[in-house]
Design a protein around this motif. Structure first.
Motif, PDB file in Angstrom:
ATOM      1  N   GLN A 139       0.866  -1.183   0.000  1.00 51.93           N
ATOM      2  CA  GLN A 139       0.000   0.000   0.000  1.00 51.93           C
ATOM      3  C   GLN A 139       0.898   1.226   0.000  1.00 51.93           C
ATOM      4  OE1 GLN A 139      -1.821  -0.824   3.726  1.00 51.93           O
ATOM      5  NE2 GLN A 139      -2.759  -2.702   3.009  1.00 51.93           N
ATOM      6  N   ASP A 140       0.707   2.108  -0.982  1.00 53.35           N
ATOM      7  CA  ASP A 140       1.502   3.338  -1.042  1.00 53.35           C
ATOM      8  C   ASP A 140       1.125   4.256   0.106  1.00 53.35           C
ATOM      9  OD1 ASP A 140       2.916   2.633  -3.335  1.00 53.35           O
ATOM     10  OD2 ASP A 140       1.349   3.395  -4.640  1.00 53.35           O
ATOM     11  N   VAL A 141       2.139   4.910   0.669  1.00 54.68           N
ATOM     12  CA  VAL A 141       1.939   5.866   1.756  1.00 54.68           C
ATOM     13  C   VAL A 141       2.533   7.186   1.297  1.00 54.68           C
ATOM     14  CG1 VAL A 141       2.456   6.427   4.151  1.00 54.68           C
ATOM     15  CG2 VAL A 141       2.148   4.026   3.485  1.00 54.68           C
ATOM     16  N   VAL A 142       1.689   8.204   1.212  1.00 56.42           N
ATOM     17  CA  VAL A 142       2.157   9.524   0.808  1.00 56.42           C
ATOM     18  C   VAL A 142       1.677  10.524   1.850  1.00 56.42           C
ATOM     19  CG1 VAL A 142       2.125  11.285  -0.993  1.00 56.42           C
ATOM     20  CG2 VAL A 142       1.996   8.875  -1.623  1.00 56.42           C
ATOM     21  N   GLU A 143       2.610  11.091   2.592  1.00 55.24           N
ATOM     22  CA  GLU A 143       2.308  12.112   3.598  1.00 55.24           C
ATOM     23  C   GLU A 143       2.687  13.464   3.020  1.00 55.24           C
ATOM     24  OE1 GLU A 143       1.083  11.474   6.752  1.00 55.24           O
ATOM     25  OE2 GLU A 143       1.004   9.324   6.373  1.00 55.24           O
TER      26      GLU A 143
END
Length: 166
Positions: free
Chosen positions: A137-141
């Motif tokens: 799952q991509d995580v973009v903060e």
């Protein structure tokens, strides 16, 4: 009294094809395994959890009873992604390439008390968790590095605190 301090942790990925024996873990086999430590974001999950229990009582029991039936463990690791896609040698790139497709079966092996750059050696203690990687799952903060999280599905075999053999 000496305390064990972070970052004294190493995590290796050992594919199922390597024939890892968690009851007699091999330092030599870990030398050939993938050391994924430097790509792992702090705050990962890789531990035993509360066991399932049977609380059935007999007519002779004078108090509640809980007998362990199945042990449980969990593994969920977030990795950094490589920003420079041309850098195929970085730990981040290698971790993404390996886990991006999901469904990898193997062992997550954790050693505590040594920097990840220290070679595995006999008598060091490791814990082994058999898993299948699920899809990442991509995580973009906002403003932070791009990361991806890999949920690992337990496969019913965990061995804690076993000394490595040569």
């Amino acid at each position: 009294m000496a305390k064990m301090m972070s970052p004294n942790t190493t995590i290796w990925w050992v594919p199922e094809s390597a024939n890892w024996n968690p009851l007699s873990p091999s330092a030599a086999l870990l030398t050939a395994a993938r050391n994924i430590s430097c790509a792992v974001v702090s705050g990962y999950t890789l531990n035993a959890t509360e066991s399932d229990v049977d609380d059935s009582t007999s007519i002779c029991d004078s108090a509640n009873v809980e007998l362990p039936t199945y042990y449980n463990y969990e593994a969920n690791i977030t990795f950094f992604r490589e920003g420079n896609l041309a850098d195929t040698t970085s730990d981040y790139y290698k971790a993404f390439q390996f886990f991006k497709a999901g469904r990898q079966t193997g062992w997550l092996v954790r050693r505590m008390g040594y920097l990840s750059s220290v070679a595995a050696a006999a008598a060091q203690v490791v814990s082994s968790y058999k898993v299948i990687s699920d899809y990442p799952q991509d995580v973009v903060e906002d403003g932070g590095p791009i990361e991806f999280t890999v949920p690992f599905l337990p496969q019913g075999n965990m061995e804690l605190n076993r000394a490595l053999v040569a």
